[in-house]
Design an enzyme around this catalytic site. Structure first.
Site, PDB file in Angstrom:
ATOM      1  N   HIS A  45       0.838  -1.202   0.000  1.00 59.48           N
ATOM      2  CA  HIS A  45       0.000   0.000   0.000  1.00 59.48           C
ATOM      3  C   HIS A  45       0.875   1.256   0.000  1.00 59.48           C
ATOM      4  CE1 HIS A  45      -3.920   1.964   1.656  1.00 59.48           C
ATOM      5  NE2 HIS A  45      -3.214   2.837   0.951  1.00 59.48           N
ATOM      6  N   ASP A  52       1.034   2.470   3.822  1.00 57.77           N
ATOM      7  CA  ASP A  52       0.174   3.551   3.326  1.00 57.77           C
ATOM      8  C   ASP A  52       0.991   4.835   3.181  1.00 57.77           C
ATOM      9  OD1 ASP A  52      -1.930   4.983   2.355  1.00 57.77           O
ATOM     10  OD2 ASP A  52      -3.105   4.983   4.197  1.00 57.77           O
TER      11      ASP A  52
END
Ligand code: DOR
Ligand code: ZN
Length: 434
Positions: A67, A314
């Site tokens: 991610h 992320d």
């Protein structure tokens, strides 16, 4: 005949790397890397261009970050494939799955091709997510019909978060899930539901309220809808950045029923909570928000009981100038690739998880869930993607040392123990700067 000759010739070429004394299946062994592949694992040793003694090091299968937002294109001022790759390499990461909320968004063939062209020379292994919106089903279908190997999955945002390309229509969502199933692509969902994000007049607009503005109910209700839908269709879904006790529990229950539901957690949601907002301000502004200390504990529980499959950073870089805006206009996102492994290795050192469990979370599971056959394992014939770690290296995290263009971190001054020292990508060795 021709082929045999080629094989002999390539064997005659000096090996690229010899790793000595690698701890492997409870013994010490050598690994020879040639032509970008793990050629042999065993007692055999031979001269190589680079020799590394791994006696006091750990050798992990190449870390995959499932991610990241590499940006580039019109947001290259925040990050581009060059700085993003440098950040990954410093973080011991050998491969990344890039998210589609770029400018322009990866929601059609033309924009996918633009991104491909930009990422072409990146030093890091990479795959792209396609973004699903209310309107681009036909485009996705066309792209997937060609079975592109570099497309790792379909990403759905149920609410706006550094992107206006959302999917809010449940009928379309169902079709997108089915499309993923047909083409054997995982659908990954950012589950925060727009309608539960609390309207502006209710709370003062300040970072300390971020967790109640983007309420936990938004993430939980979105997850509920996705679980029901996936169950009725039977396709695989992956829940991005789980943050709450309730989500862990719901995913645990779905897994117990044998449903192909996977999930990821970020180091910031595991290790930080809303309290840090007081002194980190918007550097801690991220979607979904940092939650509570109880949620941290539930996420750890999810790591222990195997509900959580992967650690994803992320990585979501923005400029420091943007992060210094007032709360309501400052963008959400935390740069993470530089720090993920240092943080997680520190947790191994603190015995919060085992070394083997970490390997699973940062490499093996992502490769198996997303079907990347020759990644995620140290095995003869696999591509030579390896992360070499010094478990004793200690230091202090400083945002200014990030190789990412975003040179800040909410983990500023955090003491770490354990860090990557070499990131080997397709047989090419990269020494890691501290
Ligand atoms: O905080 C976030 N930043 N959450 C997201 O979902 C998107 C990301 C970004 O791209 O900046
Ligand atoms: Zn993201």
């Amino acid at each position: 005949m021709q082929r045999e000759k080629r094989n002999i010739l390539s064997k005659m070429k000096k090996a690229e790397i010899l790793l000595q004394n690698v701890e492997y299946q409870e013994t010490r062994t050598n690994i020879i890397i040639r032509n970008g592949l793990i050629e042999s694992i065993g007692s055999k040793a031979e001269a190589a261009k680079e020799v590394i003694d791994c006696q006091n090091l750990w050798v992990f299968p190449g870390v995959i970050d499932p991610h990241v937002h590499m940006r580039g294109l019109e947001a290259a001022y925040k990050e581009d494939w060059h700085t993003g790759s440098a950040s990954a390499i410093r973080g011991g990461i050998t491969g990344v799955f890039d998210m589609p909320n770029t400018i322009p968004a990866t929601t059609n063939q033309k924009n996918l091709d633009l991104k491909r062209a930009e990422a072409k020379d990146a030093k890091i292994n990479h795959w792209f997510y396609l973004g699903a919106t209310n309107k681009n089903y036909g485009q996705l279908q066309k792209i997937l019909e060609n079975d592109p190997e570099d497309v790792i999955g379909i990403k759905v945002f149920l609410s706006a978060s550094s992107s206006n390309e959302i999917l809010s229509n449940v009928t379309v969502l169902r079709k997108v899930f089915e499309l993923g199933g047909t083409h054997n692509k995982i659908v990954t969902i950012h589950t925060e539901l727009e309608k539960f994000i609390v309207p502006k007049y209710k709370y003062a607009q300040k970072i300390e309220n971020h967790n109640i503005i983007r309420t936990r109910k938004a993430a939980i209700t979105g997850l509920e809808i996705c679980l029901q839908l996936a169950k009725s269709i039977g396709n695989s879904i992956n829940i991005a950045h789980v943050t709450t006790t309730e989500e862990v529990e719901m995913i645990r229950a779905a897994k117990a029923m044998g449903e192909p539901v996977y999930c990821e957690v970020t180091p910031h949601h595991l290790l930080l909570n809303e309290q840090i907002c007081n002194h980190m301000g918007n550097l801690a502004k991220v979607n979904p928000p940092l939650r509570t200390a109880e949620d941290n504990a539930a996420l750890w529980e999810g790591i222990s009981n195997f509900t959580i499959d992967m650690i994803g950073s992320d990585h979501a870089p923005h400029t420091l100038r943007e992060k210094r805006h007032a709360y309501s206009t400052a963008p959400s996102g935390i740069p993470g690739m530089d720090t993920t492994m240092r943080l997680m290795l520190t947790c191994v050192h603190q015995e919060r998880l085992s070394r083997l469990r970490l390997i699973d979370l940062v490499s093996t599971k992502a490769a198996s869930i997303f079907g990347l056959g020759d990644y995620g394992k140290i095995k003869e014939g696999n591509r030579a993607n390896l992360t070499i770690i010094d478990p004793e290296q200690e230091g202090i995290i400083k945002g200014r040392r990030n190789r990412s263009r975003a040179r800040y971190t909410p983990f500023e001054d955090y003491r770490y123990k354990g860090a990557p020292v070499y990131t080997i990508i397709n047989g090419k060795i990269n020494e890691v700067n501290r």
